[in-house]
Design a protein around this motif. Sequence first.
Motif, mmCIF file in Angstrom:
data_model
loop_
_atom_site.group_PDB
_atom_site.id
_atom_site.type_symbol
_atom_site.label_atom_id
_atom_site.label_comp_id
_atom_site.label_asym_id
_atom_site.label_seq_id
_atom_site.Cartn_x
_atom_site.Cartn_y
_atom_site.Cartn_z
ATOM 1 N N ARG A 12 4.743 -6.519 -6.663
ATOM 2 C CA ARG A 12 5.038 -7.360 -5.487
ATOM 3 C C ARG A 12 3.756 -7.777 -4.770
ATOM 4 O O ARG A 12 2.665 -7.321 -5.107
ATOM 5 C CB ARG A 12 5.993 -6.655 -4.528
ATOM 6 C CG ARG A 12 5.513 -5.308 -4.027
ATOM 7 C CD ARG A 12 6.678 -4.523 -3.418
ATOM 8 N NE ARG A 12 6.269 -3.192 -3.006
ATOM 9 C CZ ARG A 12 5.819 -2.901 -1.782
ATOM 10 N NH1 ARG A 12 5.735 -3.842 -0.875
ATOM 11 N NH2 ARG A 12 5.458 -1.674 -1.486
ATOM 12 N N ARG A 34 4.373 1.528 -9.711
ATOM 13 C CA ARG A 34 5.271 2.670 -9.478
ATOM 14 C C ARG A 34 6.726 2.349 -9.776
ATOM 15 O O ARG A 34 7.568 3.236 -9.734
ATOM 16 C CB ARG A 34 5.133 3.153 -8.033
ATOM 17 C CG ARG A 34 3.772 3.745 -7.749
ATOM 18 C CD ARG A 34 3.729 4.442 -6.416
ATOM 19 N NE ARG A 34 3.983 3.521 -5.315
ATOM 20 C CZ ARG A 34 3.883 3.847 -4.038
ATOM 21 N NH1 ARG A 34 3.546 5.079 -3.709
ATOM 22 N NH2 ARG A 34 4.117 2.956 -3.088
ATOM 23 N N ASN A 75 -5.826 -3.517 -6.703
ATOM 24 C CA ASN A 75 -5.090 -4.153 -5.604
ATOM 25 C C ASN A 75 -4.211 -3.181 -4.818
ATOM 26 O O ASN A 75 -3.992 -3.370 -3.628
ATOM 27 C CB ASN A 75 -4.221 -5.274 -6.202
ATOM 28 C CG ASN A 75 -3.082 -5.659 -5.289
ATOM 29 O OD1 ASN A 75 -3.261 -6.413 -4.328
ATOM 30 N ND2 ASN A 75 -1.881 -5.134 -5.551
ATOM 31 N N TYR A 140 -7.091 2.805 7.672
ATOM 32 C CA TYR A 140 -7.065 1.676 6.729
ATOM 33 C C TYR A 140 -8.424 0.951 6.689
ATOM 34 O O TYR A 140 -8.956 0.679 5.603
ATOM 35 C CB TYR A 140 -5.963 0.715 7.166
ATOM 36 C CG TYR A 140 -5.754 -0.493 6.303
ATOM 37 C CD1 TYR A 140 -5.077 -0.405 5.093
ATOM 38 C CD2 TYR A 140 -6.223 -1.747 6.705
ATOM 39 C CE1 TYR A 140 -4.863 -1.532 4.313
ATOM 40 C CE2 TYR A 140 -6.007 -2.874 5.932
ATOM 41 C CZ TYR A 140 -5.329 -2.765 4.734
ATOM 42 O OH TYR A 140 -5.126 -3.879 3.953
ATOM 43 N N THR A 175 3.062 -11.077 3.198
ATOM 44 C CA THR A 175 3.636 -10.152 2.190
ATOM 45 C C THR A 175 4.487 -9.123 2.934
ATOM 46 O O THR A 175 4.571 -9.154 4.164
ATOM 47 C CB THR A 175 2.547 -9.374 1.421
ATOM 48 O OG1 THR A 175 1.893 -8.488 2.331
ATOM 49 C CG2 THR A 175 1.535 -10.269 0.741
HETATM 50 P P1 NDP Z 1 2.400 -4.657 -0.491
HETATM 51 O O1 NDP Z 1 2.754 -3.529 0.404
HETATM 52 O O2 NDP Z 1 3.299 -5.841 -0.593
HETATM 53 O O3 NDP Z 1 2.106 -4.120 -1.989
HETATM 54 C C1 NDP Z 1 1.298 -2.998 -2.191
HETATM 55 C C2 NDP Z 1 1.256 -2.700 -3.663
HETATM 56 O O4 NDP Z 1 0.490 -1.510 -3.873
HETATM 57 C C3 NDP Z 1 2.640 -2.452 -4.230
HETATM 58 O O5 NDP Z 1 2.706 -3.000 -5.525
HETATM 59 C C4 NDP Z 1 2.686 -0.932 -4.272
HETATM 60 O O6 NDP Z 1 3.586 -0.404 -5.215
HETATM 61 C C5 NDP Z 1 1.258 -0.610 -4.670
HETATM 62 N N1 NDP Z 1 0.951 0.784 -4.375
HETATM 63 C C6 NDP Z 1 0.879 1.366 -3.153
HETATM 64 N N2 NDP Z 1 0.593 2.661 -3.284
HETATM 65 C C7 NDP Z 1 0.469 2.912 -4.621
HETATM 66 C C8 NDP Z 1 0.185 4.067 -5.372
HETATM 67 N N3 NDP Z 1 -0.048 5.254 -4.788
HETATM 68 N N4 NDP Z 1 0.128 3.965 -6.730
HETATM 69 C C9 NDP Z 1 0.362 2.788 -7.334
HETATM 70 N N5 NDP Z 1 0.640 1.647 -6.660
HETATM 71 C C10 NDP Z 1 0.701 1.725 -5.316
HETATM 72 O O7 NDP Z 1 0.963 -5.092 -0.003
HETATM 73 P P2 NDP Z 1 0.136 -6.440 -0.184
HETATM 74 O O8 NDP Z 1 0.516 -7.159 -1.411
HETATM 75 O O9 NDP Z 1 0.151 -7.128 1.116
HETATM 76 O O10 NDP Z 1 -1.317 -5.811 -0.350
HETATM 77 C C11 NDP Z 1 -1.992 -5.710 -1.578
HETATM 78 C C12 NDP Z 1 -3.432 -5.320 -1.308
HETATM 79 O O11 NDP Z 1 -4.026 -6.290 -0.450
HETATM 80 C C13 NDP Z 1 -3.561 -3.978 -0.586
HETATM 81 O O12 NDP Z 1 -4.708 -3.291 -1.061
HETATM 82 C C14 NDP Z 1 -3.753 -4.387 0.857
HETATM 83 O O13 NDP Z 1 -4.429 -3.414 1.591
HETATM 84 C C15 NDP Z 1 -4.570 -5.663 0.682
HETATM 85 N N6 NDP Z 1 -4.526 -6.565 1.814
HETATM 86 C C16 NDP Z 1 -3.347 -7.130 2.258
HETATM 87 C C17 NDP Z 1 -3.371 -7.995 3.324
HETATM 88 C C18 NDP Z 1 -2.140 -8.656 3.850
HETATM 89 O O14 NDP Z 1 -2.243 -9.335 4.880
HETATM 90 N N7 NDP Z 1 -1.005 -8.552 3.208
HETATM 91 C C19 NDP Z 1 -4.621 -8.319 4.023
HETATM 92 C C20 NDP Z 1 -5.787 -7.697 3.475
HETATM 93 C C21 NDP Z 1 -5.722 -6.849 2.412
HETATM 94 P P3 NDP Z 1 5.107 -0.063 -4.812
HETATM 95 O O15 NDP Z 1 5.849 -1.348 -4.981
HETATM 96 O O16 NDP Z 1 5.492 0.995 -5.775
HETATM 97 O O17 NDP Z 1 5.090 0.434 -3.399
#
Ligand code: NDP
Length: 234
Positions: A12, A34, A75, A140, A175
């Motif tokens: 996602r 996951r 990511n 964070y 997101t």
């Molecule tokens: P989401 O919460 O939509 O997605 C996070 C993703 O990380 C999911 O696929 C989740 O899997 C996976 N994940 C989390 N923990 C683990 C774990 N322990 N092991 C494996 N997979 C894991 O977040 P975003 O798409 O918004 O964010 C993606 C990246 O971008 C992150 O690093 C976030 O910090 C960064 N980011 C996002 C911003 C935003 O505005 N959205 C801004 C700046 C940075 P699962 O589906 O299983 O939970």
Amino acid sequence: MTRHVLVTGAARGIGRAIAEAFVAEGDTVSTIYRGGDLPEGVTGAVADITDTAAVNAAFDELEAQHGRVRVLVANAGITRDGLLMRMTDEDFADVIDVNLTGTFRCVRRAVNSMMRERFGRIVLIGSVVGLMGNPGQVNYSSSKSALVGMARSVTREVGSRGITANVIAPGFITTDMTAELGEDVVKQYESTIPAKRFGATAEVAAAAVYLGSDAAGYVSGAVLPVDGGLGMGH
Ligand code: NDP
């Protein structure tokens, strides 16, 4: 032979858009995730990035199918927001374990393959908040700013082997992660962003495709902001 691109957390959000963008480029794309549905054409191995053995096993499984990883997009990430004085040790440690140590686990395993290939593109998904700070995100922002040091040290360590390591610092992107923000907070953030809007996942994906490309071989240790002008990379 197509390139094997591994994107963590591609079920996602931003990870999903990045995986889709590399598929569109004609690369072979896999993910460590996951659970949940994956985009078409993406192979998954289930693992939690807080588990070193599971990460290594997932890499082994995906590389057995698609060859050595040539591009890693780290990511996967989480938030556990709260004001400093109320933040528990657990809230701090959990975020570090996923965003920083989890990224380290993936980078270490990927570099093992990249050294043999004498080619690699490592793209770490940081955040504008890692550069600017944000109230309620001491955990964070600490985890994300550390990725800059990681990319730069990796560059100095293995840059002579055809491997690059860079950070993308997205601003506020629409997101699930930002869906938790209230309407008032969104409006307030939007007013401070020069572009006056949140970004789209595809806009981050376009930057990942560039830094992951063969053509980006002379760009390493950089922070590329994709934030509508909010942080400007400082
Ligand atoms: P989401 O919460 O939509 O997605 C996070 C993703 O990380 C999911 O696929 C989740 O899997 C996976 N994940 C989390 N923990 C683990 C774990 N322990 N092991 C494996 N997979 C894991 O977040 P975003 O798409 O918004 O964010 C993606 C990246 O971008 C992150 O690093 C976030 O910090 C960064 N980011 C996002 C911003 C935003 O505005 N959205 C801004 C700046 C940075 P699962 O589906 O299983 O939970």
